[in-house]
Design a protein around this motif. Structure first.
Motif, PDB file in Angstrom:
ATOM      1  N   THR A  68       0.832  -1.203   0.000  1.00  0.00           N
ATOM      2  CA  THR A  68       0.000   0.000   0.000  1.00  0.00           C
ATOM      3  C   THR A  68       0.869   1.256   0.000  1.00  0.00           C
ATOM      4  N   PRO A  69       0.341   2.364  -0.526  1.00  0.00           N
ATOM      5  CA  PRO A  69       1.105   3.612  -0.484  1.00  0.00           C
ATOM      6  C   PRO A  69       1.521   3.993   0.941  1.00  0.00           C
ATOM      7  N   ALA A  70       0.678   3.694   1.917  1.00  0.00           N
ATOM      8  CA  ALA A  70       1.027   4.010   3.312  1.00  0.00           C
ATOM      9  C   ALA A  70       2.235   3.208   3.786  1.00  0.00           C
ATOM     10  N   ARG A  71       2.396   1.984   3.296  1.00  0.00           N
ATOM     11  CA  ARG A  71       3.578   1.169   3.634  1.00  0.00           C
ATOM     12  C   ARG A  71       4.752   1.536   2.750  1.00  0.00           C
ATOM     13  N   TRP A  72       4.496   1.846   1.483  1.00  0.00           N
ATOM     14  CA  TRP A  72       5.557   2.156   0.535  1.00  0.00           C
ATOM     15  C   TRP A  72       6.326   3.417   0.919  1.00  0.00           C
ATOM     16  N   ALA A  73       5.638   4.464   1.329  1.00  0.00           N
ATOM     17  CA  ALA A  73       6.309   5.741   1.619  1.00  0.00           C
ATOM     18  C   ALA A  73       7.450   5.588   2.633  1.00  0.00           C
ATOM     19  N   PRO A  74       7.242   4.935   3.789  1.00  0.00           N
ATOM     20  CA  PRO A  74       8.369   4.788   4.721  1.00  0.00           C
ATOM     21  C   PRO A  74       9.449   3.832   4.209  1.00  0.00           C
ATOM     22  N   ILE A  75       9.060   2.829   3.426  1.00  0.00           N
ATOM     23  CA  ILE A  75      10.066   1.928   2.850  1.00  0.00           C
ATOM     24  C   ILE A  75      10.962   2.723   1.906  1.00  0.00           C
ATOM     25  N   ARG A  76      10.354   3.520   1.039  1.00  0.00           N
ATOM     26  CA  ARG A  76      11.110   4.347   0.092  1.00  0.00           C
ATOM     27  C   ARG A  76      12.033   5.312   0.849  1.00  0.00           C
TER      28      ARG A  76
END
Length: 122
Positions: A27-35
């Motif tokens: 999800t974008p909510a998970r992707w943002a901190p991973i990025r």
């Protein structure tokens, strides 16, 4: 002279939108901190990781077809979104725990930027 691998990794990750996940199972909510954590890793520990032999796949891979659903082939930085504290020859250290690259016969996926280019998992 070869280009700086950490700079190439950083550039490829930075080119991916923080608002649009490259993988439907992330999800974008998970992707943002991973990025964000991956970019931070490249800035602080990328050159050291490259010198220790870490590859783009070992750090930033997703499964070529199933993306983040198949975490056993995902790179260390694509799993939690936590910032790395240190990099060692066989592990990346996080505040709570470590991720290793010592499993015999380990098969890695493809770097997230290659995954995004092919539109896999969408």
């Amino acid at each position: 002279m070869l280009p700086d691998a950490a700079a190439l990794w950083r550039s490829a990750i930075e080119d991916l939108s923080p608002h649009a996940s490259p993988c439907r199972y992330l999800t974008p909510a998970r992707w943002a901190p991973i990025r964000e954590s991956a970019i931070d890793f490249c800035d602080r520990l990328g050159a050291e990781a490259h010198a220790l032999g870490w590859t783009a796949a070992e750090l930033f891979a997703l499964h070529p077809e199933h993306g983040a659903l198949r975490i056993e082939v995902c790179g260390v930085m694509m799993i939690t979104g936590n910032r790395a504290q240190a990099v060692e020859p066989t592990r990346v250290v996080f505040e709570r725990g470590s991720a290793y690259r010592t499993k015999a016969g380990q098969v890695w996926g493809i770097p997230v930027w290659e995954f995004a280019k092919k539109g896999a998992g969408r």
